[in-house]
Design a protein around this motif. Structure first.
Motif, short mmCIF file in Angstrom:
data_model
loop_
_atom_site.label_atom_id
_atom_site.label_comp_id
_atom_site.label_asym_id
_atom_site.label_seq_id
_atom_site.Cartn_x
_atom_site.Cartn_y
_atom_site.Cartn_z
N GLU A 122 0.85 -1.18 0.00
CA GLU A 122 0.00 0.00 0.00
C GLU A 122 0.88 1.23 0.00
OE1 GLU A 122 -4.01 0.00 1.91
OE2 GLU A 122 -2.98 1.37 3.30
N ARG A 123 0.49 2.22 -0.80
CA ARG A 123 1.27 3.45 -0.85
C ARG A 123 0.35 4.65 -0.94
NH1 ARG A 123 2.59 5.91 -5.90
NH2 ARG A 123 1.40 4.98 -7.59
N GLU A 124 0.86 5.75 -0.47
CA GLU A 124 0.13 7.01 -0.54
C GLU A 124 0.31 7.61 -1.94
OE1 GLU A 124 -0.18 10.59 2.51
OE2 GLU A 124 1.74 10.61 1.46
N VAL A 125 -0.80 8.11 -2.52
CA VAL A 125 -0.72 8.74 -3.84
C VAL A 125 -1.11 10.22 -3.79
CG1 VAL A 125 -1.03 6.61 -5.12
CG2 VAL A 125 -3.05 7.96 -4.48
N ALA A 126 -1.73 10.66 -2.70
CA ALA A 126 -2.11 12.07 -2.55
C ALA A 126 -2.37 12.33 -1.07
CB ALA A 126 -3.33 12.40 -3.38
N ARG A 127 -2.30 13.62 -0.71
CA ARG A 127 -2.48 13.97 0.70
C ARG A 127 -3.07 15.36 0.84
NH1 ARG A 127 2.72 14.11 4.50
NH2 ARG A 127 2.93 12.06 3.55
N ARG A 128 -3.96 15.49 1.82
CA ARG A 128 -4.48 16.79 2.26
C ARG A 128 -4.32 16.84 3.76
NH1 ARG A 128 -9.86 18.50 -0.91
NH2 ARG A 128 -9.47 20.30 0.39
N SER A 129 -3.71 17.90 4.27
CA SER A 129 -3.39 17.98 5.70
C SER A 129 -3.81 19.31 6.28
CB SER A 129 -1.88 17.84 5.92
OG SER A 129 -1.38 16.68 5.34
N MET A 136 -2.82 17.17 14.18
CA MET A 136 -2.82 17.21 12.73
C MET A 136 -3.80 16.17 12.19
SD MET A 136 0.48 17.11 10.26
CE MET A 136 0.38 17.63 8.56
N GLN A 137 -4.56 16.57 11.19
CA GLN A 137 -5.48 15.69 10.48
C GLN A 137 -4.94 15.51 9.07
OE1 GLN A 137 -8.36 13.84 10.49
NE2 GLN A 137 -8.15 13.71 8.29
N VAL A 138 -4.79 14.27 8.63
CA VAL A 138 -4.26 14.00 7.30
C VAL A 138 -5.21 13.06 6.55
CG1 VAL A 138 -2.33 13.06 5.98
CG2 VAL A 138 -1.90 14.18 8.18
N PHE A 139 -5.69 13.49 5.40
CA PHE A 139 -6.40 12.62 4.48
C PHE A 139 -5.36 12.10 3.50
CE2 PHE A 139 -11.26 13.25 4.02
CZ PHE A 139 -11.44 13.05 5.37
N SER A 140 -5.03 10.83 3.62
CA SER A 140 -4.00 10.21 2.81
C SER A 140 -4.66 9.23 1.84
CB SER A 140 -3.01 9.48 3.73
OG SER A 140 -2.06 8.77 2.99
N THR A 141 -4.69 9.60 0.58
CA THR A 141 -5.28 8.73 -0.43
C THR A 141 -4.30 7.60 -0.73
OG1 THR A 141 -6.41 10.63 -1.39
CG2 THR A 141 -6.28 8.65 -2.75
N TYR A 142 -4.81 6.36 -0.68
CA TYR A 142 -3.93 5.20 -0.86
C TYR A 142 -4.34 4.36 -2.05
CZ TYR A 142 -7.65 2.36 1.25
OH TYR A 142 -8.85 1.73 1.51
N GLU A 143 -3.38 3.58 -2.53
CA GLU A 143 -3.61 2.52 -3.51
C GLU A 143 -3.00 1.24 -2.94
OE1 GLU A 143 -3.60 4.96 -7.74
OE2 GLU A 143 -1.81 3.81 -7.18
N SER A 144 -3.74 0.14 -3.06
CA SER A 144 -3.26 -1.16 -2.59
C SER A 144 -3.06 -2.08 -3.78
CB SER A 144 -4.29 -1.80 -1.64
OG SER A 144 -4.55 -0.95 -0.55
N ARG A 145 -1.92 -2.77 -3.77
CA ARG A 145 -1.59 -3.71 -4.84
C ARG A 145 -1.08 -5.01 -4.23
NH1 ARG A 145 -0.73 1.26 -7.13
NH2 ARG A 145 -1.10 1.44 -9.37
N HIS A 146 -1.21 -6.10 -4.99
CA HIS A 146 -0.63 -7.38 -4.56
C HIS A 146 0.85 -7.43 -4.91
CE1 HIS A 146 -4.47 -8.88 -3.29
NE2 HIS A 146 -4.99 -8.65 -4.48
N ASP A 147 1.23 -6.67 -5.93
CA ASP A 147 2.62 -6.55 -6.34
C ASP A 147 2.84 -5.08 -6.67
OD1 ASP A 147 4.93 -6.35 -8.19
OD2 ASP A 147 4.92 -8.54 -8.11
#
Length: 195
Positions: A122-129, A136-147
């Motif tokens: 899983e990795r972060e692709v965008a953020r609003r803080s 601190m409040q962080v909206f961290s948009t994520y993408e999950s992959r098997h590879d």
């Protein structure tokens, strides 16, 4: 003595004498040394907790890896403030939404079994803080992959992190997340790679 004054004095005596009774029913504060081992903070790597960027990167890194790779759960534990929660939201089969509250230990127990058989990255692709003082409040948009090389993620969503700075380091207080669905697609403002 007039009756209204006598009644007032009796009520006053009762209320003054009952305050200690109610106070006795209050739980005593729990000091860190009295907390169960699972909620006591683990020693964190200073680089993992030096900044909001660092603690978010550590949170994503510690859960990612190939199937069968044991995650560094002590590292994960070290990111969370004692009593912190992870809150997973999901669509219910019968309609509507649900929320499941987990401690870091609950998450470790559930995810650990899954990660033994499944790769997960899983990795972060965008953020609003937003930050004010030590919170601190962080909206961290994520993408999950098997590879990590998979061209398309199998899941996307938002991890809502609530962070706390105690004057020396950053802590995760809560991770509250929702997965993108056909009914709730991620809007463009949550896909822009801004910090």
């Amino acid at each position: 003595m007039p009756r209204p004054i006598l009644a007032f004095l009796i009520l006053l005596l009762i209320s003054v004498n009952s305050v200690p009774l109610f106070a006795q029913n209050q739980p005593n504060p729990v000091t860190p040394s009295q907390q169960p081992v699972a909620t006591q903070p683990h020693e964190a790597k200073p680089a993992d907790v030096a900044s909001p960027d660092a603690i978010l990167a550590a949170a994503y890194d510690v859960i990612s890896g190939p199937a069968g790779q044991e995650r560094d759960w002590d590292r994960m534990r070290s990111l969370f403030y004692p009593g912190a929660q992870l809150i997973r939201t999901a669509v219910k089969k019968e309609g509507g939404l649900s929320a499941a509250f987990l401690t870091p230990e609950d998450y470790i127990n559930r995810a650990g079994s899954y990660f033994k058989k499944n790769s997960f990255f899983e990795r972060e692709v965008a953020r609003r803080s937003e930050r004010w003082g030590s919170i601190m409040q962080v909206f961290s948009t994520y993408e999950s992959r098997h590879d990590p090389k998979d061209p398309v993620p199998f899941a996307r969503g938002i991890n809502s992190f609530q962070l706390f700075f105690d004057g020396t380091r950053w802590w995760i207080m809560t991770i509250y997340w929702a997965e993108e669905t056909a009914q709730t697609p991620l809007p463009p403002e949550f896909l822009a790679p801004s910090h």
